[in-house]
Design a protein around this motif. Structure first.
Motif, PDB file in Angstrom:
ATOM      1  N   VAL A   1      40.449   5.718  11.607  1.00 12.72           N
ATOM      2  CA  VAL A   1      39.579   4.694  11.869  1.00 12.72           C
ATOM      3  C   VAL A   1      39.764   3.637  12.930  1.00 12.72           C
ATOM      4  N   ASP A   2      41.438   3.188  13.000  1.00  9.75           N
ATOM      5  CA  ASP A   2      41.744   2.468  14.221  1.00  9.75           C
ATOM      6  C   ASP A   2      42.005   3.048  15.336  1.00  9.75           C
ATOM      7  N   ASP A   3      41.542   4.406  15.593  1.00 11.10           N
ATOM      8  CA  ASP A   3      41.779   4.821  16.934  1.00 11.10           C
ATOM      9  C   ASP A   3      41.172   4.162  18.066  1.00 11.10           C
ATOM     10  N   ILE A   4      41.289   4.437  19.295  1.00 18.87           N
ATOM     11  CA  ILE A   4      40.860   3.581  20.352  1.00 18.87           C
ATOM     12  C   ILE A   4      39.344   4.229  20.842  1.00 18.87           C
ATOM     13  N   LEU A   5      39.014   5.603  20.283  1.00 21.85           N
ATOM     14  CA  LEU A   5      37.673   6.161  20.403  1.00 21.85           C
ATOM     15  C   LEU A   5      37.047   6.456  19.345  1.00 21.85           C
ATOM     16  N   ASP A   6      35.633   5.961  19.547  1.00 22.79           N
ATOM     17  CA  ASP A   6      34.635   6.641  18.458  1.00 22.79           C
ATOM     18  C   ASP A   6      33.712   7.474  19.111  1.00 22.79           C
ATOM     19  N   LEU A   7      33.699   8.771  18.565  1.00 24.63           N
ATOM     20  CA  LEU A   7      32.888   9.877  18.992  1.00 24.63           C
ATOM     21  C   LEU A   7      31.631   9.480  18.121  1.00 24.63           C
ATOM     22  N   GLU A   8      30.569   9.192  19.075  1.00 24.18           N
ATOM     23  CA  GLU A   8      29.084   9.147  18.267  1.00 24.18           C
ATOM     24  C   GLU A   8      28.756  10.221  18.312  1.00 24.18           C
ATOM     25  N   TYR A   9      28.611  11.267  19.265  1.00 27.28           N
ATOM     26  CA  TYR A   9      27.936  12.647  19.014  1.00 27.28           C
ATOM     27  C   TYR A   9      28.943  13.686  19.961  1.00 27.28           C
ATOM     28  N   VAL A  10      28.553  14.928  19.504  1.00 27.72           N
ATOM     29  CA  VAL A  10      28.816  16.063  20.611  1.00 27.72           C
ATOM     30  C   VAL A  10      28.110  17.019  20.207  1.00 27.72           C
ATOM     31  N   ASN A  11      26.872  17.400  21.367  1.00 30.06           N
ATOM     32  CA  ASN A  11      25.791  18.423  20.973  1.00 30.06           C
ATOM     33  C   ASN A  11      26.422  19.509  21.915  1.00 30.06           C
TER      34      ASN A  11
ATOM     35  N   LEU B   1      41.071  -0.882  26.454  1.00 31.92           N
ATOM     36  CA  LEU B   1      41.403  -0.555  27.784  1.00 31.92           C
ATOM     37  C   LEU B   1      42.398   0.575  27.730  1.00 31.92           C
ATOM     38  N   VAL B   2      42.120   1.800  28.369  1.00 32.05           N
ATOM     39  CA  VAL B   2      43.141   2.804  28.525  1.00 32.05           C
ATOM     40  C   VAL B   2      43.619   2.942  29.704  1.00 32.05           C
ATOM     41  N   ASP B   3      44.800   2.612  30.237  1.00 35.81           N
ATOM     42  CA  ASP B   3      45.415   2.543  31.576  1.00 35.81           C
ATOM     43  C   ASP B   3      45.700   4.272  31.812  1.00 35.81           C
ATOM     44  N   GLU B   4      46.302   5.015  31.155  1.00 38.46           N
ATOM     45  CA  GLU B   4      46.716   6.285  31.368  1.00 38.46           C
ATOM     46  C   GLU B   4      46.697   7.082  30.064  1.00 38.46           C
ATOM     47  N   ALA B   5      46.241   8.351  30.114  1.00 38.73           N
ATOM     48  CA  ALA B   5      46.164   8.845  28.704  1.00 38.73           C
ATOM     49  C   ALA B   5      46.807  10.488  28.860  1.00 38.73           C
ATOM     50  N   LYS B   6      47.041  10.929  27.757  1.00 40.93           N
ATOM     51  CA  LYS B   6      47.215  12.436  27.815  1.00 40.93           C
ATOM     52  C   LYS B   6      46.751  13.056  26.438  1.00 40.93           C
TER      53      LYS B   6
ATOM     54  N   SER C   1      43.805  16.479  20.700  1.00 41.93           N
ATOM     55  CA  SER C   1      44.203  15.081  20.155  1.00 41.93           C
ATOM     56  C   SER C   1      44.680  14.456  21.577  1.00 41.93           C
ATOM     57  N   ALA C   2      44.485  13.087  21.751  1.00 41.71           N
ATOM     58  CA  ALA C   2      44.926  12.340  22.914  1.00 41.71           C
ATOM     59  C   ALA C   2      45.333  10.978  22.401  1.00 41.71           C
ATOM     60  N   TRP C   3      46.302  10.404  23.331  1.00 39.21           N
ATOM     61  CA  TRP C   3      46.836   9.032  23.039  1.00 39.21           C
ATOM     62  C   TRP C   3      46.943   8.427  24.524  1.00 39.21           C
ATOM     63  N   ARG C   4      46.983   7.155  24.359  1.00 38.36           N
ATOM     64  CA  ARG C   4      47.361   6.273  25.358  1.00 38.36           C
ATOM     65  C   ARG C   4      48.784   6.366  25.981  1.00 38.36           C
ATOM     66  N   ASN C   5      49.222   6.430  27.046  1.00 39.91           N
ATOM     67  CA  ASN C   5      50.508   6.617  27.484  1.00 39.91           C
ATOM     68  C   ASN C   5      51.513   5.254  27.296  1.00 39.91           C
TER      69      ASN C   5
END
Length: 192
Positions: free
Chosen positions: A75-85, A108-113, A173-177
């Motif tokens: 729930v507290d992740d940086i992104l909220d996916l609204e939809y994927v069609n 803000l996401v400066d860099e991510a993997k 999965s992804a995360w902010r560096n």
């Protein structure tokens, strides 16, 4: 006519079975290596967490986005996916697929993997880490840092015709560096 013992017959059958399995697996490996380009393309829709669902007291979303993709982010992740069609809704061999997605960036996401893992039955076909900023630059003409707000994805992916029959499982999965804070995580199950 001389009959062989049951144990000798079992040994021959086991040897033939193992040889056939080894040949099948070698062919499968070659096909998957050739097809791995599709998974490189699919990582545009893979925003996820590195950790997993749970363990830190956060509730996971575990929300179905379509027939094959589930958002299992926290729930507290940086992104909220609204939809994927997806169009067509279920990927098919030799048929391009259009992916439209909408996500909201909460910080803000400066860099991510991102880490993308694809399995076929018990076999890991792809387990790769990506620079998410490079993926954004190459495929969406966006650069990092990514500010708060909406991100729309609209891409076409060519699905090769030589994907073997069976179930594929994707865990992305992804995360902010800067602080390893999770962006999100999706799981997908696709049958070809």
């Amino acid at each position: 006519m001389k009959l062989c013992s049951p144990s000798a017959l079992l040994a021959v059958v086991a040897t033939l079975s193992l040889t056939a399995d080894a040949l099948h697996l070698n062919k499968l490996r070659v096909v998957i290596q050739e097809a791995s380009g599709i998974f490189d393309s699919l990582d545009l829709t893979t925003t996820g967490t590195r950790g997993g669902n749970g363990g830190d007291g956060n509730m996971g979303k575990n929300r179905t986005l379509n027939d094959i993709i589930r958002d299992v982010s926290q729930v507290d992740d940086i992104l909220d996916l609204e939809y994927v069609n997806l169009d067509p809704e279920l990927p098919k061999r030799s048929t391009p697929i259009n992916v439209k997605a909408l996500a909201y960036v909460k910080e803000l996401v400066d860099e991510a993997k991102a880490r993308v893992k694809v399995t076929y039955g018990p076999f890991t076909m792809l387990n790769r880490e990506y620079d998410l900023c490079e993926v954004l630059k190459e495929n969406l003409n966006r650069t990092c840092p990514v500010d708060e707000g909406a991100i729309e994805v609209n891409i076409d992916v060519d699905v090769p015709g030589f994907i073997p029959w069976g179930w594929f499982h994707l865990d992305a999965s992804a995360w902010r560096n800067s602080d390893n804070k999770q962006l999100g995580r999706i799981l997908a199950d696709v049958k070809f």
